[in-house]
Design an enzyme around this catalytic site. Structure first.
Site, PDB file in Angstrom:
ATOM      1  N   LYS A 138      58.174  47.351   6.943  1.00  0.00           N
ATOM      2  CA  LYS A 138      58.979  47.129   5.851  1.00  0.00           C
ATOM      3  C   LYS A 138      58.714  47.976   4.785  1.00  0.00           C
ATOM      4  O   LYS A 138      57.311  48.143   4.607  1.00  0.00           O
ATOM      5  CB  LYS A 138      59.144  45.585   5.682  1.00  0.00           C
ATOM      6  CG  LYS A 138      58.041  44.731   5.337  1.00  0.00           C
ATOM      7  CD  LYS A 138      57.707  44.727   3.827  1.00  0.00           C
ATOM      8  CE  LYS A 138      56.496  44.282   3.361  1.00  0.00           C
ATOM      9  NZ  LYS A 138      55.841  44.390   2.306  1.00  0.00           N
ATOM     10  N   ALA A 185      46.406  46.922   6.153  1.00  0.00           N
ATOM     11  CA  ALA A 185      46.346  46.529   4.991  1.00  0.00           C
ATOM     12  C   ALA A 185      46.796  47.542   3.920  1.00  0.00           C
ATOM     13  O   ALA A 185      46.277  47.920   3.125  1.00  0.00           O
ATOM     14  CB  ALA A 185      44.661  46.428   4.518  1.00  0.00           C
ATOM     15  N   GLY A 186      48.033  47.993   4.173  1.00  0.00           N
ATOM     16  CA  GLY A 186      48.821  48.896   3.502  1.00  0.00           C
ATOM     17  C   GLY A 186      50.003  48.536   2.640  1.00  0.00           C
ATOM     18  O   GLY A 186      50.649  49.405   2.041  1.00  0.00           O
ATOM     19  N   MET A 219      52.786  47.491   4.176  1.00  0.00           N
ATOM     20  CA  MET A 219      53.879  47.590   4.925  1.00  0.00           C
ATOM     21  C   MET A 219      54.170  46.608   6.088  1.00  0.00           C
ATOM     22  O   MET A 219      54.959  46.552   7.081  1.00  0.00           O
ATOM     23  CB  MET A 219      53.852  48.915   5.578  1.00  0.00           C
ATOM     24  CG  MET A 219      53.878  49.972   4.459  1.00  0.00           C
ATOM     25  SD  MET A 219      53.832  51.704   5.374  1.00  0.00           S
ATOM     26  CE  MET A 219      55.575  51.800   5.532  1.00  0.00           C
ATOM     27  N   GLY A 274      50.457  44.026  10.023  1.00  0.00           N
ATOM     28  CA  GLY A 274      50.030  42.564  10.614  1.00  0.00           C
ATOM     29  C   GLY A 274      51.005  41.664  10.821  1.00  0.00           C
ATOM     30  O   GLY A 274      51.083  40.990  12.189  1.00  0.00           O
ATOM     31  N   SER A 275      51.766  41.487  10.151  1.00  0.00           N
ATOM     32  CA  SER A 275      53.106  40.458  10.083  1.00  0.00           C
ATOM     33  C   SER A 275      53.942  41.028  10.993  1.00  0.00           C
ATOM     34  O   SER A 275      54.301  40.149  12.005  1.00  0.00           O
ATOM     35  CB  SER A 275      53.702  40.411   8.719  1.00  0.00           C
ATOM     36  OG  SER A 275      52.976  39.977   7.718  1.00  0.00           O
ATOM     37  N   ASP A 302      55.339  37.466   5.213  1.00  0.00           N
ATOM     38  CA  ASP A 302      56.223  38.476   5.602  1.00  0.00           C
ATOM     39  C   ASP A 302      56.591  38.515   7.000  1.00  0.00           C
ATOM     40  O   ASP A 302      57.304  39.143   7.385  1.00  0.00           O
ATOM     41  CB  ASP A 302      55.423  39.867   5.362  1.00  0.00           C
ATOM     42  CG  ASP A 302      55.406  40.319   3.840  1.00  0.00           C
ATOM     43  OD1 ASP A 302      56.120  39.598   3.164  1.00  0.00           O
ATOM     44  OD2 ASP A 302      54.481  41.071   3.619  1.00  0.00           O
TER      45      ASP A 302
HETATM   46  O1  C5P Z   1      51.665  34.918   3.134  1.00  0.00           O
HETATM   47  P1  C5P Z   1      50.222  35.666   3.406  1.00  0.00           P
HETATM   48  O2  C5P Z   1      49.392  35.409   4.092  1.00  0.00           O
HETATM   49  O3  C5P Z   1      50.999  37.332   3.799  1.00  0.00           O
HETATM   50  O4  C5P Z   1      49.733  35.916   1.867  1.00  0.00           O
HETATM   51  C1  C5P Z   1      48.693  36.635   1.722  1.00  0.00           C
HETATM   52  C2  C5P Z   1      48.184  36.293   0.283  1.00  0.00           C
HETATM   53  O5  C5P Z   1      49.098  36.717  -0.675  1.00  0.00           O
HETATM   54  C3  C5P Z   1      48.344  35.063  -0.223  1.00  0.00           C
HETATM   55  O6  C5P Z   1      47.029  34.219   0.185  1.00  0.00           O
HETATM   56  C4  C5P Z   1      48.354  35.093  -1.747  1.00  0.00           C
HETATM   57  O7  C5P Z   1      47.076  35.395  -2.198  1.00  0.00           O
HETATM   58  C5  C5P Z   1      49.250  36.310  -1.765  1.00  0.00           C
HETATM   59  N1  C5P Z   1      50.672  35.934  -1.883  1.00  0.00           N
HETATM   60  C6  C5P Z   1      51.177  35.370  -3.037  1.00  0.00           C
HETATM   61  N2  C5P Z   1      52.421  34.946  -3.211  1.00  0.00           N
HETATM   62  C7  C5P Z   1      53.468  35.422  -2.196  1.00  0.00           C
HETATM   63  C8  C5P Z   1      52.770  35.937  -1.012  1.00  0.00           C
HETATM   64  C9  C5P Z   1      51.655  36.239  -1.017  1.00  0.00           C
HETATM   65  O8  C5P Z   1      50.297  34.954  -3.903  1.00  0.00           O
HETATM   66  N3  C5P Z   1      54.669  34.952  -2.213  1.00  0.00           N
END
Ligand code: C5P
Length: 308
Positions: free
Chosen positions: A12, A101-102, A104, A107-108, A146
């Site tokens: 995405k 880790a880009g 995009m 991983g999600s 995501d």
């Molecule tokens: O939800 P996800 O595991 O992908 O999020 C990874 C990290 O990105 C979270 O631990 C947080 O530090 C940050 N994040 C955030 N606010 C969001 C989405 C992600 O602070 N809405």
């Protein structure tokens, strides 16, 4: 013998990424517009007595082959939801075309594809009804912010931490030059940097109004969309990785309508008028910036989907 199931996991871009304040749970309140891209990983799962995670493809480097891989956690979560946690064994194969880790959602997307695969394969294996689609979205939201969008695909407004989705009307088909970077950026560190910049009176103030992007998508004009695109995390990503400024400048000088850090970066996404321009952007950016690789893709695409 158990059957092997295969699914596509689409990447995405965020056409708009507005980041509000940090919440008590550590996440930030978002107003974001997601669009899925044709660029996808291939994910397959074969239930079996042994657990094995095999990762191949051009962006396999650094992707975990241990059970903490998000896609494996998706399989475990589905087995638990089917009432048989011990059924979560087998071989998971990921062919990584999406940079890891880009920014995009690679991983999600793999996790979203794994949800569909595990639901199909394990319910057949166990001989029970699959988990309802609504439940899959709940599991997806638990796995990561995501994951629900990569399950849904298309073009959508994301609120909350990105998991509360509303499909958007989007006309047009858009061409993207995607520039990846040898060195990744950690998402939490980019959000933290934005908080730091804001606390110091710098950094982008929250842009939570997605109306301009919404209108551009209704009109289907790439020029209008280019003018409306915005990412609140860009200043923080550039502060951590100043080299990305030159990537953005070279891409725009090569003819892109607009270049933006994708999500939390370091991948940069360039909206282009056509495929020829996008290829030119890739060629020039990669020639001028060490450690970059490029590809051309289009959006919107579907969400995670089983392949016949
Ligand atoms: O939800 P996800 O595991 O992908 O999020 C990874 C990290 O990105 C979270 O631990 C947080 O530090 C940050 N994040 C955030 N606010 C969001 C989405 C992600 O602070 N809405």
């Amino acid at each position: 013998m158990s059957s092997r199931w295969t699914a596509r996991a689409h990447s995405k871009v965020n056409l708009h990424l507005g980041v509000g304040d940090a919440r008590e749970d550590g996440f930030h309140e978002l107003a974001t517009v997601f669009q899925s891209l044709e660029l996808h990983d291939e994910v397959s799962f074969t239930p079996g007595p042994e657990t094995e995670i095999v990762v191949t493809g051009p962006h396999a480097a650094g992707v975990p082959t241990t059970p903490d891989n998000l896609a494996w956690r998706a399989i475990t979560a589905v087995a638990a939801a089917l009432g048989k946690p011990e059924a979560a064994t087998g071989t998971l194969r990921l062919t990584k075309n999406i940079p890891a880790a880009g920014g995009m959602a690679g991983g999600s997307a793999d996790a979203a594809a794994a949800l569909l695969l595990a639901n199909q394969a394990l319910s057949e294996e166990i001989g029970c009804a699959p988990v309802a689609h609504k439940m899959l979205y709940h599991i997806a939201a638990d796995l990561g912010s995501d994951v629900p969008f990569t399950l849904m695909g298309g073009t959508a407004l994301g609120r909350g931490r990105g998991e509360l989705l509303t499909q958007m009307l989007a006309r047009g088909h858009y061409t993207w030059a995607i520039i990846t970077n040898a060195e990744g950026l950690s998402t939490p560190s980019v959000f933290r940097k934005l908080d730091e910049l804001r606390a110091a009176g710098r950094g982008s103030s929250p842009h939570l109004d997605t109306e301009a992007v919404g209108k551009a998508l209704v009109n289907g004009s790439p020029h209008e969309l280019a003018a409306a695109m915005h990412n609140d995390l860009q200043a923080a990503a550039l502060s951590l990785r100043p080299d990305l400024r030159k990537v953005l400048d070279t891409g725009e000088a090569a003819g892109a309508l607009k270049g933006m850090v994708s999500g939390s970066g370091p991948t940069c996404a360039f909206l282009c008028e056509d495929a020829d321009t996008a290829h030119e952007v890739v060629a020039q950016v990669c020639a001028d910036n060490r450690g970059t690789r490029g590809l051309v893709t289009t959006g919107p695409a579907s969400g995670a989907a089983l392949v016949e």
